[in-house]
Enzyme design. Structure first.
Site, PDB file in Angstrom:
ATOM      1  N   TYR A  83       3.929  -8.698  16.276  1.00 13.81           N
ATOM      2  CA  TYR A  83       4.187  -7.751  15.178  1.00 13.81           C
ATOM      3  C   TYR A  83       5.071  -6.603  15.677  1.00 13.81           C
ATOM      4  CZ  TYR A  83       3.258  -3.937  11.874  1.00 13.81           C
ATOM      5  OH  TYR A  83       3.386  -2.877  11.009  1.00 13.81           O
ATOM      6  N   ASP A 141      12.499 -11.232  -2.504  1.00 13.50           N
ATOM      7  CA  ASP A 141      12.085 -11.673  -1.167  1.00 13.50           C
ATOM      8  C   ASP A 141      13.171 -11.210  -0.207  1.00 13.50           C
ATOM      9  OD1 ASP A 141      11.556 -12.947   1.185  1.00 13.50           O
ATOM     10  OD2 ASP A 141      11.173 -14.919   0.290  1.00 13.50           O
ATOM     11  N   ILE A 142      12.824 -10.275   0.669  1.00 17.34           N
ATOM     12  CA  ILE A 142      13.861  -9.688   1.535  1.00 17.34           C
ATOM     13  C   ILE A 142      14.426 -10.693   2.544  1.00 17.34           C
ATOM     14  CG2 ILE A 142      13.027  -7.317   1.234  1.00 17.34           C
ATOM     15  CD1 ILE A 142      11.869  -7.495   4.120  1.00 17.34           C
ATOM     16  N   THR A 159       2.560  -7.544   7.596  1.00 14.56           N
ATOM     17  CA  THR A 159       1.738  -6.548   8.298  1.00 14.56           C
ATOM     18  C   THR A 159       0.433  -7.111   8.882  1.00 14.56           C
ATOM     19  OG1 THR A 159       0.774  -5.917   6.176  1.00 14.56           O
ATOM     20  CG2 THR A 159       2.615  -4.590   6.959  1.00 14.56           C
ATOM     21  N   ALA A 175       6.916  -5.518   4.595  1.00 16.76           N
ATOM     22  CA  ALA A 175       6.763  -6.016   5.968  1.00 16.76           C
ATOM     23  C   ALA A 175       5.684  -7.091   5.979  1.00 16.76           C
ATOM     24  CB  ALA A 175       6.357  -4.885   6.910  1.00 16.76           C
ATOM     25  N   LYS A 226       8.888  -5.758  14.529  1.00 12.71           N
ATOM     26  CA  LYS A 226       9.227  -4.469  13.914  1.00 12.71           C
ATOM     27  C   LYS A 226      10.317  -3.758  14.727  1.00 12.71           C
ATOM     28  CE  LYS A 226       7.472  -2.543  10.865  1.00 12.71           C
ATOM     29  NZ  LYS A 226       7.852  -2.469   9.415  1.00 12.71           N
ATOM     30  N   MET A 233       0.830  -1.205   0.000  1.00 13.35           N
ATOM     31  CA  MET A 233       0.000   0.000   0.000  1.00 13.35           C
ATOM     32  C   MET A 233       0.873   1.267   0.000  1.00 13.35           C
ATOM     33  SD  MET A 233      -3.143   0.849   2.552  1.00 13.35           S
ATOM     34  CE  MET A 233      -2.224   0.779   4.088  1.00 13.35           C
ATOM     35  N   LEU A 234       1.747   1.409   0.984  1.00 10.18           N
ATOM     36  CA  LEU A 234       2.582   2.619   1.057  1.00 10.18           C
ATOM     37  C   LEU A 234       3.567   2.686  -0.106  1.00 10.18           C
ATOM     38  CD1 LEU A 234       3.606   5.164   2.502  1.00 10.18           C
ATOM     39  CD2 LEU A 234       5.097   3.695   3.866  1.00 10.18           C
TER      40      LEU A 234
END
Ligand SMILES: NC(=O)c1ccc[n+]([C@@H]2O[C@H](COP(=O)([O-])OP(=O)(O)OC[C@H]3O[C@@H](n4cnc5c(N)ncnc54)[C@H](OP(=O)(O)O)[C@@H]3O)[C@@H](O)[C@H]2O)c1
Length: 272
Positions: A114, A25-26, A51, A49, A118, A1-2
């Site tokens: 989560y 793929d991080i 999310t 992320a 993060k 989204m962002l």
């Protein structure tokens, strides 16, 4: 989204290379290294992320693999190639017991997996890199993904009654506005942690009521408590972010969330 809005915001001023999960793929350190080695970017903006906050409670391994180890992979590759990393983080690193807006240096204490994952990602960035940018934001909604505003908008057309929690206070933040804020920030030689959000505060219930009102729905919005909702992940009761550092350094203040919401809903309606 962002990420989609960030790419749009930067397009005119920067050469932008976007990477979706299928291209990068991080969690795979070699791929991260190869891609950063090949493209040698001045700047890497990590919007990736895991999310799904509630699913993180049962999928802890995945949450830490993406939100912590994935971020570590990016930070290491950025260090080796001299790229500036701009990493996106969250208000969920705080426990919500403070009753005034959280500042960047305030003590973190995540309540959920989560939030913990993060925070672990933030810590990798801070220990691996001498120069970095961590942006904490909250309650994101926008054109490019599933979000609370879109869900309420849809349900308000289908149902006569919506029950929404009224004991969590934050600030809905429009990804389009956050993307422009990121663009402004990278122009002023930033360093360290920044809080960025639209102005004003509300509860989810107040946010939902405003969506219903602005879309002329007749659905009734009924307040409820977080305990009644019984979601797997605990959320902070109060997570308003103090954005004064960002405002001071960029001279830019994001508009009030209500003005941003009106624009978002107008765009949604225009698309329909
Ligand atoms: N949404 C919020 O309310 C909120 C609030 C505060 C902070 N944030 C932070 O803001 C950032 C952007 O959030 P967002 O709402 O735009 O998230 P989003 O829409 O869920 O986007 C995250 C993207 O990361 C991708 N991804 C997941 N695992 C990956 C991996 N291993 N490698 C590469 N990509 C991967 C996801 O792909 P799939 O969809 O295919 O899984 C998804 O496209 C995140 O860092 C988030 O933690 C979000």
């Amino acid at each position: 989204m962002l990420a989609q809005d960030v790419a749009v915001a930067l397009k005119g001023s920067h050469e932008v290379i976007t990477m979706g999960e299928h291209e990068l793929d991080i969690c795979h350190s070699e791929t991260v290294n190869d891609i950063i080695e090949q493209s040698r970017p001045d700047l890497v903006i990590n919007c990736a992320a895991y999310t799904r906050v509630d699913d993180c409670e049962t999928e802890q391994e995945k949450a830490f693999a993406v939100n912590a180890t994935g971020v570590k992979n990016i930070a290491l590759a950025c260090r080796d190639r001299g790229s500036l990393l701009v990493h996106i983080s969250t208000d969920y690193v705080f426990d919500g017991t403070k009753r005034e807006p959280y500042r960047e240096a305030d003590e973190t204490h995540p309540l959920s997996i989560y939030g913990q994952s993060k925070l672990a990602g933030e810590n990798f960035v801070r220990t691996i890199l001498t120069r970095y940018v961590i942006i904490r934001s909250l309650w994101l909604y926008g054109r490019g993904g599933n979000n609370f505003a879109a869900t309420i908008h849809k349900r308000a057309q289908e149902k006569t009654e919506l029950r929404v929690v009224n004991d969590q206070t934050g600030c809905p933040t429009y990804t389009c506005d956050l993307a422009h804020a990121i663009k402004a920030l990278i122009g002023v030689n930033p360093q360290g942690i920044y809080h960025i959000a639209n102005q004003g505060t509300c509860t989810w219930y107040e946010f939902a009521r405003r969506i219903v009102e602005l879309t002329n729905s007749t659905a009734e919005v009924i307040p409820m408590s977080s305990d009644e909702l019984e979601r797997p992940a605990k959320r902070p009761a109060y997570s308003v972010l103090d954005c004064s550092r960002f405002i001071q350094e960029t001279g830019m203040e994001l508009r009030h969330w209500d003005a941003a919401l009106q624009e978002y809903l107008q765009e949604q309606q225009a698309e329909v």
